[in-house]
Design a protein around this motif. Structure first.
Motif, PDB file in Angstrom:
ATOM      1  N   TYR A  69       0.973  -1.303  -0.095  1.00  0.00           N
ATOM      2  CA  TYR A  69      -0.061  -0.021   0.070  1.00  0.00           C
ATOM      3  C   TYR A  69       0.819   1.245  -0.123  1.00  0.00           C
ATOM      4  O   TYR A  69       1.758   1.481   0.816  1.00  0.00           O
ATOM      5  CB  TYR A  69      -0.995  -0.054   1.258  1.00  0.00           C
ATOM      6  N   GLY A  70       0.500   2.350  -0.852  1.00  0.00           N
ATOM      7  CA  GLY A  70       1.191   3.422  -0.839  1.00  0.00           C
ATOM      8  C   GLY A  70       2.384   3.547  -1.349  1.00  0.00           C
ATOM      9  O   GLY A  70       3.103   4.811  -1.560  1.00  0.00           O
ATOM     10  N   ARG A  71       3.196   2.371  -1.847  1.00  0.00           N
ATOM     11  CA  ARG A  71       4.140   2.365  -2.659  1.00  0.00           C
ATOM     12  C   ARG A  71       4.063   2.024  -4.046  1.00  0.00           C
ATOM     13  O   ARG A  71       3.692   0.879  -4.269  1.00  0.00           O
ATOM     14  CB  ARG A  71       5.167   1.745  -1.592  1.00  0.00           C
ATOM     15  N   VAL A  72       4.633   2.824  -5.044  1.00  0.00           N
ATOM     16  CA  VAL A  72       4.349   2.586  -6.481  1.00  0.00           C
ATOM     17  C   VAL A  72       5.151   1.104  -6.763  1.00  0.00           C
ATOM     18  O   VAL A  72       6.104   0.908  -6.321  1.00  0.00           O
ATOM     19  CB  VAL A  72       4.885   3.560  -7.480  1.00  0.00           C
ATOM     20  N   GLN A  73       4.450   0.156  -7.211  1.00  0.00           N
ATOM     21  CA  GLN A  73       4.893  -0.968  -7.569  1.00  0.00           C
ATOM     22  C   GLN A  73       5.522  -1.341  -8.928  1.00  0.00           C
ATOM     23  O   GLN A  73       6.059  -2.461  -9.197  1.00  0.00           O
ATOM     24  CB  GLN A  73       3.783  -2.170  -7.272  1.00  0.00           C
ATOM     25  N   HIS A  74       5.684  -0.375  -9.618  1.00  0.00           N
ATOM     26  CA  HIS A  74       6.227  -0.408 -11.138  1.00  0.00           C
ATOM     27  C   HIS A  74       6.929   0.791 -11.343  1.00  0.00           C
ATOM     28  O   HIS A  74       7.216   1.862 -10.671  1.00  0.00           O
ATOM     29  CB  HIS A  74       5.207  -0.441 -11.834  1.00  0.00           C
ATOM     30  N   THR A  75       7.927   0.794 -12.343  1.00  0.00           N
ATOM     31  CA  THR A  75       8.704   1.833 -12.698  1.00  0.00           C
ATOM     32  C   THR A  75       7.955   2.764 -13.604  1.00  0.00           C
ATOM     33  O   THR A  75       6.888   2.126 -14.235  1.00  0.00           O
ATOM     34  CB  THR A  75      10.114   1.198 -13.400  1.00  0.00           C
ATOM     35  N   TYR A  76       8.530   4.047 -13.749  1.00  0.00           N
ATOM     36  CA  TYR A  76       8.075   4.922 -14.617  1.00  0.00           C
ATOM     37  C   TYR A  76       8.218   4.266 -16.327  1.00  0.00           C
ATOM     38  O   TYR A  76       7.224   4.652 -17.007  1.00  0.00           O
ATOM     39  CB  TYR A  76       8.868   6.139 -14.774  1.00  0.00           C
TER      40      TYR A  76
END
Length: 680
Positions: free
Chosen positions: A117-124
């Motif tokens: 939760y709250g932490r982006v799980q993929h790169t840009y």
């Protein structure tokens, strides 16, 4: 400074590089600008095309305009495919719990404890691969970037524009003015706003140059606050620095030359004067008049201000004496018109007629706007401080007498008509008719308009965003949207507790902004049932809006068939900084009007709570603010157009055109310049 000039004026100072063949660089510059919703003017392209090795010069222009619209950072939403495949709220939370169990983390009731939760799980880069390219549209914004003069000429011109502004500047512009004051020490310009005078005098003080335009004790206090890195508006307390002996002497000498009749103003900032006295050591210098200022602050001497004399007259029920006292302070008289009318003042229009020639245009405009809203009681009185902090009170005032209001309105309008410049033809772009004439500075940014301004724009989809980057500790901002019907009744909301609802989708909650974080909300016009959409940014935890490394709010519009990644620079309609006192930001609100949207600028901040601000807790007060803001009558460009019609045209005078921005032809008076137009 070159970058600052481009961002503030959309003018590019010329390069002093060697001549050569820069045609290829000019084409690349134009293409790069178009990708961000800008285009280079013909003169700018010709200038770059005639330079050798212009690559860095062109790159600096592109960096400046990208920074202006917030396109320099990587805007990576939590949900990779946003606005598509946004999950149901409870289903998403269950997925976060399942992920925690699989990773051996003991689940708790706190979502922030869950690894997913709250932490982006993929790169840009992975997010970009999930989106098709943007399909350009004729509706996309295109803003012209012009060629300016030399860097020295543009520095001088920007200094004059800011210093001579008839309205108070925002914090960002005041900081730029302070830098320019050092670069333009010998420039001579009329400075009507006292805060701006203090900024210029602070530069003179440090350089040990003579101070100018100091005629009240408050001017000296503002100067000392600015020179100490404090608040020149005096809204916040300043920790005064230790001044060098020449600086102390200059400040005390300026105080000594102020008329003792103005010492009553010391009472408004008594504690600040006491603190400043500890730094200036007035007893060490032969300025008896200046020593009296600090004696008044300590209560050892008495000095009654105009405001104090007026309050005493009202307390004794002597409204005629109050008018007589106020006649010596024209600006204060106009600010007390409502109170005087409610207390039965006689022939007030006559006193106003004597006062108006001595009062600034922004005070006249503020009075006209105030009187226009006093025919009936407001639903709620919405107050906003200079720092844009908002509070609400019931309106218990009796309506003013329409006849008296009409008389005073006529007097003030006649004065504004007298001040308007001569013109042969007036052209007003239709899109600016509902834009409010500025009487104070707005947020720094791109496409930002004064509070109350209304602007219509096309697009099937409205997308607004918040971006922030923390400075010292973990910071969690939450973008949310309140949905209201035509009666301003609650229809629902979109936020981290409600990821999607009836045509509105949230991009996901990001709870850490070490490297910057962005959240989006999409609203589909045809699928939306609500009439009004009120975005807000809540500080859930961490640093305040004034403390983070950067924070911004903006919105885009696009059609359904345009595709594109979540942040597309050419579709950005507005981007503003968020720098205000409060835990909840209300930048703008939107209204569905047939096949279009209209946005109304708010620029307000709610106090909120120290921690855990959520839309569910402030929705009632936001409803009141939205209702009061839309129902209020503002002093707009349409009213300026009516005033021009009363002045009538003159054949040999110049043509005047009023619009949002300059175009290729130039000669446009922008909304930001209207204050000067009315002050001529």
């Amino acid at each position: 400074m070159r970058t600052t000039i481009i961002k503030k004026t959309l003018r590019v100072p010329t390069s002093d590089g060697a001549p050569g063949d820069g045609a290829a660089t000019a084409r690349q510059l134009d293409a790069a600008l178009l990708n961000s919703g800008f285009k280079a003017s013909r003169d700018l392209l010709e200038h770059v095309g005639g330079l050798a090795g212009a690559e860095e010069f062109a790159a600096e222009v592109v960096r400046a305009v990208k920074d202006l619209i917030g396109a320099r950072g990587q805007h990576n939403p939590y949900f990779k495919e946003f606005p598509h495949n946004v999950p149901d709220t409870l289903a998403f939370w269950r997925e976060c719990l399942r992920d925690a169990i699989e990773k051996g983390v003991e689940p708790t009731n706190n979502l922030l404890d869950l690894p997913m939760y709250g932490r982006v799980q993929h790169t840009y880069e992975e997010m970009l691969q999930a989106h098709d390219l943007l399909i350009p549209s004729l509706k996309d914004r295109v803003t012209v970037v012009h060629l300016g003069g030399t860097l020295e000429e543009e520095v001088q011109l920007l200094f004059e524009e800011l210093a001579s502004s008839p309205i108070p500047l925002n914090e960002s512009d005041r900081a730029v003015l302070g830098e320019l004051a050092v670069l333009c020490p010998d420039a001579k310009v009329e400075v009507p706003v006292r805060e701006n005078r203090a900024v210029l005098n602070a530069a003179r003080l440090v350089a040990q140059r003579p101070l100018e335009d100091v005629d009240t004790v408050t001017d000296v206090l503002r100067l000392a606050a600015e020179a100490s890195g404090g608040d020149v508006t005096l809204a916040e307390p300043t920790r005064f620095r230790s001044f060098r002996r020449p600086e102390r002497r200059a400040l005390l000498k300026a105080l000594d030359e102020v008329s003792a009749a103005k010492f009553g103003d010391v009472n408004r900032h008594r504690e600040a004067w006491k603190r400043l006295g500890e730094r200036l050591h007035p007893h060490e210098h032969p300025f008896e008049n200046a020593r009296d200022v600090f004696a008044v602050a300590r209560g050892e001497k008495v000095a009654r201000s105009f405001a104090g004399q007026v309050e005493m007259a009202f307390a004794e029920g002597d409204v005629d004496r109050a008018v007589q006292v106020l006649a010596n302070a024209p600006g204060l008289l106009l600010r007390q018109v409502d109170r005087l009318l409610r207390n039965g003042a006689r022939d007030l229009a006559g006193h106003v007629a004597v006062a108006v020639p001595e009062v600034s245009s922004r005070v006249l405009i503020s009075l006209l706007e105030h009187l226009a809203n006093r025919a009936t009681p407001d639903t709620a009185r919405v107050f906003a401080s200079r720092r844009r902090r908002v509070w609400i009170a019931d309106d218990e005032r009796a309506p003013l007498d329409p006849g008296a209001v009409a008389e005073i309105t006529e007097v003030v309008e006649n004065e504004l008509v007298r001040r308007l410049p001569e013109y042969s033809e007036l052209l007003v772009d239709a899109e600016v008719l509902d834009v409010v004439v500025p009487v104070s500075g707005t947020e720094e940014g791109f496409g930002v308009l004064p509070r109350g301004s209304k602007l219509s724009f096309d697009g099937d989809v409205l997308r607004f965003f918040v971006h922030w980057r923390q400075q010292a500790k973990r910071t969690d901002y939450d973008l949310s949207a309140l949905l209201l019907d035509e009666k301003f009744e609650y229809q629902g909301q979109v936020s981290w507790t409600s990821l999607k609802l009836g045509g509105a989708h949230y991009s996901g909650d990001v709870t850490d902004a070490t490297d910057g974080a962005t959240e989006f909300i999409d609203v589909h016009r045809k699928a939306l049932k609500a009439k009004y959409v009120v975005p807000q940014v809540n500080i859930y935890s961490g640093e305040a809006f004034d403390d983070v490394a950067e924070s911004m709010f903006g919105f885009m519009s696009r059609d359904l068939d345009q595709m594109g990644k979540p942040f597309e620079p050419s579709t950005v309609r507005m981007r503003s900084s968020m720098r205000g006192k409060g835990k909840v930001a209300l930048p703008v609100m939107f209204e569905r009007e047939g096949d279009t949207w209209s946005g109304t600028w708010l620029h307000l901040y709610l106090r909120g709570t120290a921690w855990g601000n959520r839309i569910e807790e402030n929705r009632d007060i936001v409803k009141l603010i939205a209702s009061a803001s839309l129902r209020r009558k503002y002093f707009t460009v349409a009213r300026v157009k009516d005033l021009f019609a009363r002045k009538q045209s003159t054949e040999d005078a110049p043509r005047i055109r009023i619009g949002l921005t300059q175009d290729e032809t130039g000669g446009v008076t922008t909304v930001a310049e209207l204050g000067k137009l009315l002050s001529d």
